[in-house]
Write an enzyme that holds these catalytic residues in place. Structure first.
Site, PDB file in Angstrom:
ATOM      1  N   HIS A  11       0.829  -1.221   0.000  1.00 45.30           N
ATOM      2  CA  HIS A  11       0.000   0.000   0.000  1.00 45.30           C
ATOM      3  C   HIS A  11       0.863   1.271   0.000  1.00 45.30           C
ATOM      4  O   HIS A  11       1.944   1.278  -0.548  1.00 45.30           O
ATOM      5  CB  HIS A  11      -1.000  -0.041   1.162  1.00 45.30           C
ATOM      6  CG  HIS A  11      -1.721  -1.349   1.232  1.00 45.30           C
ATOM      7  ND1 HIS A  11      -2.783  -1.665   0.423  1.00 45.30           N
ATOM      8  CD2 HIS A  11      -1.469  -2.469   1.973  1.00 45.30           C
ATOM      9  CE1 HIS A  11      -3.176  -2.914   0.675  1.00 45.30           C
ATOM     10  NE2 HIS A  11      -2.399  -3.426   1.603  1.00 45.30           N
ATOM     11  N   GLU A  25      -2.488   0.182   7.979  1.00 40.54           N
ATOM     12  CA  GLU A  25      -1.583  -0.879   7.516  1.00 40.54           C
ATOM     13  C   GLU A  25      -0.343  -0.309   6.832  1.00 40.54           C
ATOM     14  O   GLU A  25       0.776  -0.777   7.044  1.00 40.54           O
ATOM     15  CB  GLU A  25      -2.337  -1.806   6.552  1.00 40.54           C
ATOM     16  CG  GLU A  25      -1.486  -2.960   6.036  1.00 40.54           C
ATOM     17  CD  GLU A  25      -2.217  -3.799   4.985  1.00 40.54           C
ATOM     18  OE1 GLU A  25      -3.397  -3.513   4.696  1.00 40.54           O
ATOM     19  OE2 GLU A  25      -1.577  -4.726   4.444  1.00 40.54           O
ATOM     20  N   HIS A  78       2.721  -7.074   4.417  1.00 39.81           N
ATOM     21  CA  HIS A  78       1.368  -6.547   4.651  1.00 39.81           C
ATOM     22  C   HIS A  78       0.903  -6.897   6.051  1.00 39.81           C
ATOM     23  O   HIS A  78       1.562  -7.666   6.761  1.00 39.81           O
ATOM     24  CB  HIS A  78       0.382  -7.178   3.652  1.00 39.81           C
ATOM     25  CG  HIS A  78       0.497  -6.647   2.269  1.00 39.81           C
ATOM     26  ND1 HIS A  78      -0.443  -5.831   1.705  1.00 39.81           N
ATOM     27  CD2 HIS A  78       1.471  -6.807   1.339  1.00 39.81           C
ATOM     28  CE1 HIS A  78      -0.067  -5.519   0.463  1.00 39.81           C
ATOM     29  NE2 HIS A  78       1.100  -6.099   0.223  1.00 39.81           N
ATOM     30  N   GLU A 143       1.729 -11.691   5.538  1.00 36.97           N
ATOM     31  CA  GLU A 143       0.681 -10.982   6.286  1.00 36.97           C
ATOM     32  C   GLU A 143       1.070 -11.079   7.759  1.00 36.97           C
ATOM     33  O   GLU A 143       0.833 -12.089   8.414  1.00 36.97           O
ATOM     34  CB  GLU A 143      -0.689 -11.628   6.052  1.00 36.97           C
ATOM     35  CG  GLU A 143      -1.193 -11.557   4.613  1.00 36.97           C
ATOM     36  CD  GLU A 143      -1.912 -10.253   4.273  1.00 36.97           C
ATOM     37  OE1 GLU A 143      -1.781  -9.265   5.036  1.00 36.97           O
ATOM     38  OE2 GLU A 143      -2.608 -10.229   3.237  1.00 36.97           O
TER      39      GLU A 143
END
Ligand SMILES: [Zn+2]
Length: 254
Positions: A11, A25, A78, A143
């Site tokens: 992101h 995040e 992430h 993640e």
């Protein structure tokens, strides 16, 4: 020559990723990506980043950057999110498909993070994620816990350095650095080499439509269509067999 790793903080900029109680995040993963990269640099790897500040880049730009840099591995960082907060916690690592050295790397990273206290939700196949599909090198997407789990956020904040070291160690142990200090062989299966980019693209599309982890490697005036990569010759041979059954000409490149 040192391995080149492209570290991608997920992101960024106008895309905050998942958000929970004001926590974004994109901020968590930038901090973690920089910490992981520093550890890998200290270990002697050649580290590049898709971003080191709060900027937006599309997933395909990130993949292209890694391809243009000639990175040997792509590691995207992430944090996860579940529709309802505090219902799911744990780490999982995503790969294009279950084979090869990337899968080994994903399992090693998960195990390292499990040792720190996260639930290990396993390695998951995500063939449609652009950064996994469009990167030409083995790629994983970590993640690092759920951003809408208070348990995971506490782990993340209290063990931040251990988490960065865990991810870095999972990468290093996979590529055989730290133990023997030597590089492991990586294999791909080549199905064609073309001077014409369009012909190579047609073969790539045909392979991708059958869910092969195919990519184009460009160099010396040729567009080489390859499938892989694999950490062992046995894995490359079994892929070669599948490809032949589907009618592709093959050659193992190691
Ligand atoms: Zn994300």
């Amino acid at each position: 020559m040192a391995y080149k790793i492209m570290i991608d903080a997920g992101h960024g900029g106008r895309d905050p990723g998942a958000v929970y109680n004001g926590r974004q995040e994109k901020d968590d993963v930038l901090e973690l990506a920089l910490a992981v990269g520093q550890i890998l640099e200290d270990a002697g790897l050649d580290v590049e980043y898709t971003r080191t500040t709060d900027i937006y880049e599309s997933p395909s730009e990130k993949a292209r950057e890694a391809n243009n840099a000639g990175a040997d591995f792509f590691v995207s960082i992430h944090r996860n999110s579940f529709p309802r907060p505090n219902e799911v916690s744990g780490v999982e690592t995503l790969v294009y498909d279950a084979g090869g050295i990337k899968n080994q790397m994903a399992e090693n990273v998960n195990r390292q993070l499990e040792n720190i206290g996260f639930r290990n939700l396993g390695v998951k196949e995500r063939p449609n994620l652009t950064v996994l599909r469009r990167t030409q090198m083995p790629a994983i997407l970590v993640e690092a816990g759920f951003i809408n789990s208070d348990i995971d956020n506490r782990l993340f904040d209290e063990n931040f350095q251990a988490i960065a070291h865990g991810i870095a160690d999972g990468i290093l142990e996979t590529i055989g650095i730290g133990s023997s200090g030597t590089m492991e062989q990586v294999y791909t299966v080549q199905t064609g080499a073309f001077r014409n980019e369009e012909y190579a693209g047609q073969m790539l599309d045909s392979l991708l439509s059958r869910n092969y982890p195919a990519f184009i490697s460009e160099g010396g005036g040729y567009y080489r269509v390859q499938v892989g990569s694999f950490g062992s010759l046995a894995e490359a041979r079994s892929m070669e067999q599948r490809l032949r059954q589907d009618g592709y000409p093959t050659a193992i490149i190691g």
